[in-house]
Motif scaffolding. Structure first.
Motif, PDB file in Angstrom:
ATOM      1  N   LEU A 125       0.806  -1.226   0.000  1.00 34.44           N
ATOM      2  CA  LEU A 125       0.000   0.000   0.000  1.00 34.44           C
ATOM      3  C   LEU A 125       0.839   1.276   0.000  1.00 34.44           C
ATOM      4  CD1 LEU A 125      -2.911  -0.996   2.383  1.00 34.44           C
ATOM      5  CD2 LEU A 125      -3.120  -0.288  -0.005  1.00 34.44           C
ATOM      6  N   LYS A 126       1.906   1.309   0.790  1.00 34.16           N
ATOM      7  CA  LYS A 126       2.734   2.519   0.855  1.00 34.16           C
ATOM      8  C   LYS A 126       3.597   2.697  -0.396  1.00 34.16           C
ATOM      9  CE  LYS A 126       2.804   3.193   5.763  1.00 34.16           C
ATOM     10  NZ  LYS A 126       2.947   2.326   6.875  1.00 34.16           N
ATOM     11  N   GLY A 127       3.699   1.686  -1.224  1.00 35.12           N
ATOM     12  CA  GLY A 127       4.457   1.781  -2.471  1.00 35.12           C
ATOM     13  C   GLY A 127       3.573   1.954  -3.687  1.00 35.12           C
ATOM     14  N   THR A 128       2.285   2.183  -3.440  1.00 30.36           N
ATOM     15  CA  THR A 128       1.298   2.258  -4.518  1.00 30.36           C
ATOM     16  C   THR A 128       0.843   3.689  -4.770  1.00 30.36           C
ATOM     17  OG1 THR A 128       0.446   0.091  -3.842  1.00 30.36           O
ATOM     18  CG2 THR A 128      -0.962   1.389  -5.276  1.00 30.36           C
ATOM     19  N   GLU A 129       0.764   4.054  -6.022  1.00 32.79           N
ATOM     20  CA  GLU A 129       0.073   5.286  -6.427  1.00 32.79           C
ATOM     21  C   GLU A 129      -1.287   4.837  -6.929  1.00 32.79           C
ATOM     22  OE1 GLU A 129       0.880   8.550  -6.473  1.00 32.79           O
ATOM     23  OE2 GLU A 129       2.891   8.274  -5.648  1.00 32.79           O
ATOM     24  N   GLU A 130      -2.319   5.540  -6.522  1.00 31.14           N
ATOM     25  CA  GLU A 130      -3.677   5.161  -6.902  1.00 31.14           C
ATOM     26  C   GLU A 130      -4.481   6.406  -7.225  1.00 31.14           C
ATOM     27  OE1 GLU A 130      -7.616   3.316  -4.737  1.00 31.14           O
ATOM     28  OE2 GLU A 130      -5.682   2.434  -4.206  1.00 31.14           O
ATOM     29  N   VAL A 131      -5.174   6.355  -8.359  1.00 27.04           N
ATOM     30  CA  VAL A 131      -6.055   7.452  -8.752  1.00 27.04           C
ATOM     31  C   VAL A 131      -7.415   6.855  -9.069  1.00 27.04           C
ATOM     32  CG1 VAL A 131      -6.501   9.258 -10.470  1.00 27.04           C
ATOM     33  CG2 VAL A 131      -4.166   8.852  -9.657  1.00 27.04           C
ATOM     34  N   ALA A 132      -8.431   7.356  -8.393  1.00 32.06           N
ATOM     35  CA  ALA A 132      -9.800   6.882  -8.628  1.00 32.06           C
ATOM     36  C   ALA A 132     -10.283   7.361  -9.992  1.00 32.06           C
ATOM     37  CB  ALA A 132     -10.723   7.399  -7.535  1.00 32.06           C
ATOM     38  N   LEU A 133     -10.938   6.478 -10.708  1.00 34.84           N
ATOM     39  CA  LEU A 133     -11.572   6.878 -11.964  1.00 34.84           C
ATOM     40  C   LEU A 133     -12.873   7.595 -11.623  1.00 34.84           C
ATOM     41  CD1 LEU A 133     -11.020   3.744 -14.219  1.00 34.84           C
ATOM     42  CD2 LEU A 133      -9.748   5.881 -14.211  1.00 34.84           C
ATOM     43  N   PRO A 134     -13.242   8.588 -12.411  1.00 38.14           N
ATOM     44  CA  PRO A 134     -14.485   9.306 -12.106  1.00 38.14           C
ATOM     45  C   PRO A 134     -15.693   8.377 -12.225  1.00 38.14           C
ATOM     46  CG  PRO A 134     -13.516  10.083 -14.180  1.00 38.14           C
ATOM     47  CD  PRO A 134     -12.568   9.094 -13.596  1.00 38.14           C
ATOM     48  N   ALA A 135     -16.605   8.539 -11.292  1.00 32.68           N
ATOM     49  CA  ALA A 135     -17.825   7.731 -11.305  1.00 32.68           C
ATOM     50  C   ALA A 135     -18.771   8.257 -12.375  1.00 32.68           C
ATOM     51  CB  ALA A 135     -18.493   7.771  -9.938  1.00 32.68           C
ATOM     52  N   HIS A 136     -19.418   7.336 -13.065  1.00 32.41           N
ATOM     53  CA  HIS A 136     -20.419   7.707 -14.066  1.00 32.41           C
ATOM     54  C   HIS A 136     -21.765   7.786 -13.355  1.00 32.41           C
ATOM     55  CE1 HIS A 136     -23.163   7.395 -17.457  1.00 32.41           C
ATOM     56  NE2 HIS A 136     -22.146   7.721 -18.235  1.00 32.41           N
ATOM     57  N   PRO A 137     -22.518   8.874 -13.532  1.00 36.70           N
ATOM     58  CA  PRO A 137     -23.776   9.024 -12.795  1.00 36.70           C
ATOM     59  C   PRO A 137     -24.770   7.890 -13.034  1.00 36.70           C
ATOM     60  CG  PRO A 137     -23.433  10.858 -14.344  1.00 36.70           C
ATOM     61  CD  PRO A 137     -22.229   9.993 -14.399  1.00 36.70           C
ATOM     62  N   ARG A 138     -24.692   7.269 -14.185  1.00 36.42           N
ATOM     63  CA  ARG A 138     -25.625   6.186 -14.494  1.00 36.42           C
ATOM     64  C   ARG A 138     -25.233   4.869 -13.818  1.00 36.42           C
ATOM     65  NH1 ARG A 138     -27.132   4.295 -20.594  1.00 36.42           N
ATOM     66  NH2 ARG A 138     -28.537   2.634 -20.014  1.00 36.42           N
ATOM     67  N   TYR A 139     -23.944   4.715 -13.487  1.00 31.95           N
ATOM     68  CA  TYR A 139     -23.461   3.454 -12.937  1.00 31.95           C
ATOM     69  C   TYR A 139     -22.791   3.649 -11.575  1.00 31.95           C
ATOM     70  CZ  TYR A 139     -24.133   2.136 -17.792  1.00 31.95           C
ATOM     71  OH  TYR A 139     -24.677   1.924 -19.024  1.00 31.95           O
ATOM     72  N   LEU A 140     -23.360   4.485 -10.725  1.00 28.82           N
ATOM     73  CA  LEU A 140     -22.749   4.790  -9.431  1.00 28.82           C
ATOM     74  C   LEU A 140     -22.565   3.554  -8.557  1.00 28.82           C
ATOM     75  CD1 LEU A 140     -24.402   8.184  -8.438  1.00 28.82           C
ATOM     76  CD2 LEU A 140     -22.037   7.748  -9.095  1.00 28.82           C
ATOM     77  N   ASP A 141     -23.477   2.608  -8.638  1.00 32.04           N
ATOM     78  CA  ASP A 141     -23.380   1.413  -7.791  1.00 32.04           C
ATOM     79  C   ASP A 141     -22.505   0.324  -8.407  1.00 32.04           C
ATOM     80  OD1 ASP A 141     -25.190   0.976  -9.841  1.00 32.04           O
ATOM     81  OD2 ASP A 141     -26.448  -0.364  -8.650  1.00 32.04           O
ATOM     82  N   THR A 142     -22.066   0.498  -9.637  1.00 34.58           N
ATOM     83  CA  THR A 142     -21.293  -0.534 -10.309  1.00 34.58           C
ATOM     84  C   THR A 142     -19.809  -0.220 -10.367  1.00 34.58           C
ATOM     85  OG1 THR A 142     -23.229  -0.933 -11.687  1.00 34.58           O
ATOM     86  CG2 THR A 142     -21.189  -1.926 -12.401  1.00 34.58           C
ATOM     87  N   PHE A 143     -19.450   0.945 -10.845  1.00 30.66           N
ATOM     88  CA  PHE A 143     -18.038   1.281 -11.045  1.00 30.66           C
ATOM     89  C   PHE A 143     -17.586   2.387 -10.092  1.00 30.66           C
ATOM     90  CE2 PHE A 143     -19.447  -0.431 -15.149  1.00 30.66           C
ATOM     91  CZ  PHE A 143     -18.559  -1.487 -15.251  1.00 30.66           C
ATOM     92  N   ASN A 144     -18.142   2.410  -8.896  1.00 29.54           N
ATOM     93  CA  ASN A 144     -17.860   3.476  -7.947  1.00 29.54           C
ATOM     94  C   ASN A 144     -16.542   3.294  -7.199  1.00 29.54           C
ATOM     95  OD1 ASN A 144     -18.703   1.259  -6.536  1.00 29.54           O
ATOM     96  ND2 ASN A 144     -19.803   2.418  -4.998  1.00 29.54           N
ATOM     97  N   ASP A 145     -15.877   2.180  -7.359  1.00 27.53           N
ATOM     98  CA  ASP A 145     -14.674   1.879  -6.580  1.00 27.53           C
ATOM     99  C   ASP A 145     -13.503   1.522  -7.495  1.00 27.53           C
ATOM    100  OD1 ASP A 145     -13.440   1.584  -4.049  1.00 27.53           O
ATOM    101  OD2 ASP A 145     -13.654  -0.586  -4.172  1.00 27.53           O
ATOM    102  N   THR A 146     -13.538   1.990  -8.736  1.00 25.01           N
ATOM    103  CA  THR A 146     -12.504   1.631  -9.704  1.00 25.01           C
ATOM    104  C   THR A 146     -11.383   2.664  -9.685  1.00 25.01           C
ATOM    105  OG1 THR A 146     -14.188   0.594 -11.089  1.00 25.01           O
ATOM    106  CG2 THR A 146     -12.070   1.056 -12.120  1.00 25.01           C
ATOM    107  N   SER A 147     -10.154   2.179  -9.628  1.00 28.08           N
ATOM    108  CA  SER A 147      -8.974   3.037  -9.594  1.00 28.08           C
ATOM    109  C   SER A 147      -7.905   2.497 -10.529  1.00 28.08           C
ATOM    110  CB  SER A 147      -8.384   3.087  -8.183  1.00 28.08           C
ATOM    111  OG  SER A 147      -9.254   3.718  -7.285  1.00 28.08           O
ATOM    112  N   VAL A 148      -6.980   3.371 -10.869  1.00 27.17           N
ATOM    113  CA  VAL A 148      -5.772   2.975 -11.589  1.00 27.17           C
ATOM    114  C   VAL A 148      -4.658   2.928 -10.546  1.00 27.17           C
ATOM    115  CG1 VAL A 148      -4.132   3.562 -13.408  1.00 27.17           C
ATOM    116  CG2 VAL A 148      -6.557   4.103 -13.696  1.00 27.17           C
ATOM    117  N   HIS A 149      -3.933   1.811 -10.511  1.00 29.36           N
ATOM    118  CA  HIS A 149      -2.837   1.621  -9.554  1.00 29.36           C
ATOM    119  C   HIS A 149      -1.540   1.413 -10.325  1.00 29.36           C
ATOM    120  CE1 HIS A 149      -6.545  -0.158  -7.915  1.00 29.36           C
ATOM    121  NE2 HIS A 149      -6.125   0.242  -6.730  1.00 29.36           N
TER     122      HIS A 149
END
Length: 169
Positions: free
Chosen positions: A103-127
């Motif tokens: 975790l301390k060696g990871t860079e993580e950026v959350a992808l923006p949530a799409h208003p239509r799919y808030l419950d589906t892709f709400n936790d997606t990030s690029v690591h």
């Protein structure tokens, strides 16, 4: 541009028709369930692992457990920070130790949530794992290379090799 033949895919739920369509597109299907234990072999590699279980991410990290290999890895998938926030630290360290250690060696950026799919892709990030950050971690962290077993894991979300073989019989 990445040539399709350099793109490897695997999903234990691929139907024969899906596999044929992907093959017709020139994509390479991995012949067996690696349970996420896919090494990058020194090449920069992108893993698209949206909605995968924590064990798959943990296995991927384990199979590439060195600063040199991890620095060649990019993962688009469930947020590691979100996993850290939602799990008790003792569970994260016991069941998903490679995620906890990196975790301390990871860079993580959350992808923006799409208003239509808030419950589906709400936790997606690029690591990604910058070499400089990985080299700042304690040297002892790299000594532990024990393969994950998940024997005490209550919420295991992975299709095991054995499970897939049983389903095919």
């Amino acid at each position: 541009q990445v040539p399709p033949a350099r793109c490897a895919l695997f999903d234990p739920a691929f139907s024969a028709r899906e596999a044929a369509a992907l093959g017709a597109l020139g994509l390479r299907l991995l012949p067996e369930n690696e349970e996420g234990k896919h090494g990058v072999g020194g090449s920069a590699t992108l893993f698209y692992m949206v909605h995968c279980g924590k064990a798959l991410y943990n296995n991927l990290l384990w199979s590439n457990w060195s600063p040199a290999a991890l620095s060649n890895l990019v993962i688009i998938g469930n947020s590691f920070r979100g996993m850290e926030e939602r799990l008790l630290s003792r569970i994260l360290e016991r069941d998903y130790s490679y995620i906890a250690k990196v975790l301390k060696g990871t860079e993580e950026v959350a992808l923006p949530a799409h208003p239509r799919y808030l419950d589906t892709f709400n936790d997606t990030s690029v690591h990604w794992f910058p070499l400089e950050r990985l080299q700042q971690l304690s040297p002892e962290i790299w000594d532990s290379v024990e393969e994950p077993t998940y024997q005490y894991c209550e919420d295991l979300e992975i299709i095991r090799k054995e499970d897939g073989a049983a389903a095919e019989s």
